[in-house]
Motif scaffolding. Structure first.
Motif, short mmCIF file in Angstrom:
data_model
loop_
_atom_site.label_atom_id
_atom_site.label_comp_id
_atom_site.label_asym_id
_atom_site.label_seq_id
_atom_site.Cartn_x
_atom_site.Cartn_y
_atom_site.Cartn_z
N UNK A 190 32.02 49.79 42.82
CA UNK A 190 30.34 50.00 43.21
C UNK A 190 29.88 51.37 42.69
N UNK A 191 30.69 52.30 43.31
CA UNK A 191 29.89 53.76 43.08
C UNK A 191 30.42 54.16 41.71
N UNK A 192 31.56 53.64 41.02
CA UNK A 192 31.90 54.21 39.87
C UNK A 192 31.02 53.55 38.70
N UNK A 193 30.37 52.40 38.95
CA UNK A 193 29.50 52.00 38.05
C UNK A 193 30.57 50.76 37.04
N UNK A 194 31.39 50.28 37.55
CA UNK A 194 32.32 49.55 36.78
C UNK A 194 32.39 48.16 37.11
N UNK A 195 32.17 47.20 36.32
CA UNK A 195 31.97 45.59 36.70
C UNK A 195 32.91 44.85 35.53
N UNK A 196 32.96 43.63 35.64
CA UNK A 196 34.01 42.95 34.96
C UNK A 196 33.70 41.32 34.83
N UNK A 197 34.05 40.86 33.61
CA UNK A 197 34.12 39.29 33.62
C UNK A 197 35.06 38.74 32.97
N UNK A 198 35.72 37.53 33.80
CA UNK A 198 36.66 36.74 33.15
C UNK A 198 36.31 35.52 32.52
N UNK A 199 36.51 35.39 31.28
CA UNK A 199 36.08 34.12 30.64
C UNK A 199 36.64 32.76 31.11
N UNK A 200 36.08 31.69 31.40
CA UNK A 200 36.47 30.66 32.10
C UNK A 200 37.39 29.62 30.96
N UNK A 201 38.07 28.81 31.47
CA UNK A 201 39.09 28.17 30.50
C UNK A 201 37.99 27.35 29.60
N UNK A 202 36.91 26.89 29.80
CA UNK A 202 36.16 26.23 28.94
C UNK A 202 35.47 26.90 28.15
N UNK A 203 34.94 28.19 28.45
CA UNK A 203 34.51 29.28 27.33
C UNK A 203 35.49 29.81 26.46
N UNK A 204 36.80 30.10 26.71
CA UNK A 204 37.98 30.37 25.90
C UNK A 204 38.13 29.71 24.59
N UNK A 205 37.85 28.27 24.85
CA UNK A 205 38.08 27.18 23.81
C UNK A 205 37.04 27.40 22.55
N UNK A 206 36.01 28.24 22.60
CA UNK A 206 34.90 28.57 21.71
C UNK A 206 35.44 29.54 20.76
N UNK A 207 36.27 29.29 19.97
CA UNK A 207 36.97 30.38 19.10
C UNK A 207 35.95 30.69 17.96
N UNK A 208 36.10 31.89 17.52
CA UNK A 208 35.25 32.52 16.30
C UNK A 208 34.71 34.30 16.97
#
Length: 454
Positions: free
Chosen positions: A76-94
């Protein structure tokens, strides 16, 4: 957890900036491991992420699919955030076009940056036909292979020649039909002649056909048969038969109408449809395994799904649970009642010179969801990393060490808003570690946040 975890650095400003084509490439087989970390700065310093700040990520995939999702906080203090792609999202290749935003609870919003990354289609996710390859080391090996193929061809030709020689013995279609017609005509003539005989040529007796067991008595007349057929006292109607067939064949309650008692050690998920009662902590898979109270259960089952509903206990708690069509139990869900919503506020004992600030008394409570809320303001104490301000009792402590950013007094700093950083340890100790107001850091410190207990 193992991740493919690239980090992207974004500086929030109003300068012209084009979309960044990152070197990030995931695979359609990166299931629950495709993680993007964002490091945010503004004016050269990390952008703090408070409870009033929300990182939002918009993604448009190559096939037109769109997702607008929340990120999670890493520092929070360092301004670091993240996101992990879901199994459904990772199937949309390109190629994936994306943009990061920062939204605040007061309605303000920031567009951080546009960027793009790649999702590569894994070989295992493609329709690939296997190709058989042959490798010949030298000419002699090639010659041997060709000779072997020639020998096989000669053998096939010899077998075909032998079959062709047998064709001379095959009768024509016309000849076969003529013979079949002659056989059919002869069989019909014999059958007709035999059927016309009335002298019992096979000498069949009444014992052979079972007539010896039939009594030679007078049967009911037609009027008598009609009278019996119309007797509705002896016969049931179609509606009555349907009613009986649709009747319940399994007792839902005891003979006196009471619920059935569940034996100790019974698995609740194995019960048939019906009304039951039993002591919660003596039943397997009960909604409250620590309760020694009597629970009442409504169980509804069919061939594919089971629904289990707890309709009452010795306290005003309610639960319901289901078993999915795949046979897996989906767990208990509790209904929140009006009594559950009511909370009891408590005040901690302040330490190291801290005292209540005005009428904004420091208080804490815990709701039915297990969330602890801390409100109020303190003043006059010692600010420091190892100096406790107060201690929360057992049952009101976080499951892991937490940090919160809150409002502090701006006395002596003009109108510039000031803030403090507070830590809550897992033993319940609350430390006001630092304050941005260097003139009057302890004029007042304000709390207003929630966290979940174990």
């Amino acid at each position: 957890m193992i991740y493919k975890d690239p980090e992207v650095h974004f500086n929030i400003n109003s300068q012209i900036k084009r979309s960044i084509s990152t070197n990030i490439q995931f695979s359609t087989q990166d299931i629950d491991t495709a993680k993007i970390t964002f490091s945010l700065t503004k004016d050269g310093v990390p952008l703090p992420i408070s409870q009033a700040t929300h990182g939002k990520l918009f993604m448009r995939f190559a096939d037109g699919s769109k997702f607008y999702v929340n990120t999670e906080v890493h520092d929070a203090l360092g301004g670091v955030i993240f996101y992990v792609l879901t199994p459904e999202q990772i199937t949309h290749y390109g190629t994936v076009q994306a943009e990061l935003y920062v939204n605040y609870d007061n309605g303000q919003k920031l567009s951080v940056h546009k960027f793009s990354f790649e999702i590569n289609r894994a070989l295992v996710d493609q329709d690939i036909a296997p190709v058989v390859e042959y490798y010949v080391q030298d000419f002699e090996s090639l010659k041997a292979v060709i000779q072997e193929m020639a020998d096989d061809a000669e053998q096939v030709l010899a077998e075909l020649q032998k079959k062709f020689e047998n064709l001379d013995n095959i009768e024509t279609k016309e000849g076969a039909q003529e013979k079949a017609d002659a056989v059919e005509s002869g069989a019909k003539a014999y059958t007709d002649e035999h059927a016309a005989k009335t002298d019992n040529p096979h000498k069949v007796t009444k014992d052979q056909v079972g007539l010896s067991k039939v009594d030679n008595v007078q049967q009911a007349s037609k009027p008598e048969f009609d009278m019996h057929n119309s007797d509705n006292t002896r016969h049931i109607t179609a509606a009555e038969r349907t009613k009986w067939n649709d009747g319940q064949l399994f007792k839902l309650t005891e003979d006196n109408g009471d619920r059935k008692l569940i034996s100790d050690g019974t698995d609740l998920l194995t019960l048939s449809s019906g009304l039951y009662y039993g002591v919660s902590n003596k039943i397997v898979n009960s909604p409250d395994p620590n309760a020694s109270e009597w629970f009442h259960y409504d169980v509804s089952t069919n061939s594919a799904r089971k629904t289990i509903i707890v309709t009452g206990t010795a306290t005003p708690k309610r639960w319901f649970g289901t078993v999915n069509t795949d046979g897996s139990f989906k767990g208990w869900q509790r209904f929140i009642t009006d009594a559950d919503v009511a909370v009891t506020w408590q005040s901690p004992t302040l330490l190291n010179g801290w005292k209540q600030y005005g009428t904004q008394k420091v208080q804490f409570c815990k709701n039915a969801l297990g969330e602890v809320e801390l409100i109020g303001s303190v003043s006059g104490g010692t600010v420091g990393f190892d100096v406790p301000a107060f201690i929360l009792p057992t049952g009101y402590r976080p499951i892991q060490m937490l940090h919160f950013i809150g409002v502090a007094s701006s006395q002596g700093t003009g109108t510039t808003p000031q803030y403090h950083r507070t830590q809550i340890a897992t033993d319940g100790t609350v430390y006001i570690q630092s304050c941005s107001n260097n003139v009057s850091p302890n004029e007042y410190i304000t709390f207003g946040f929630k966290f979940r207990t174990s």
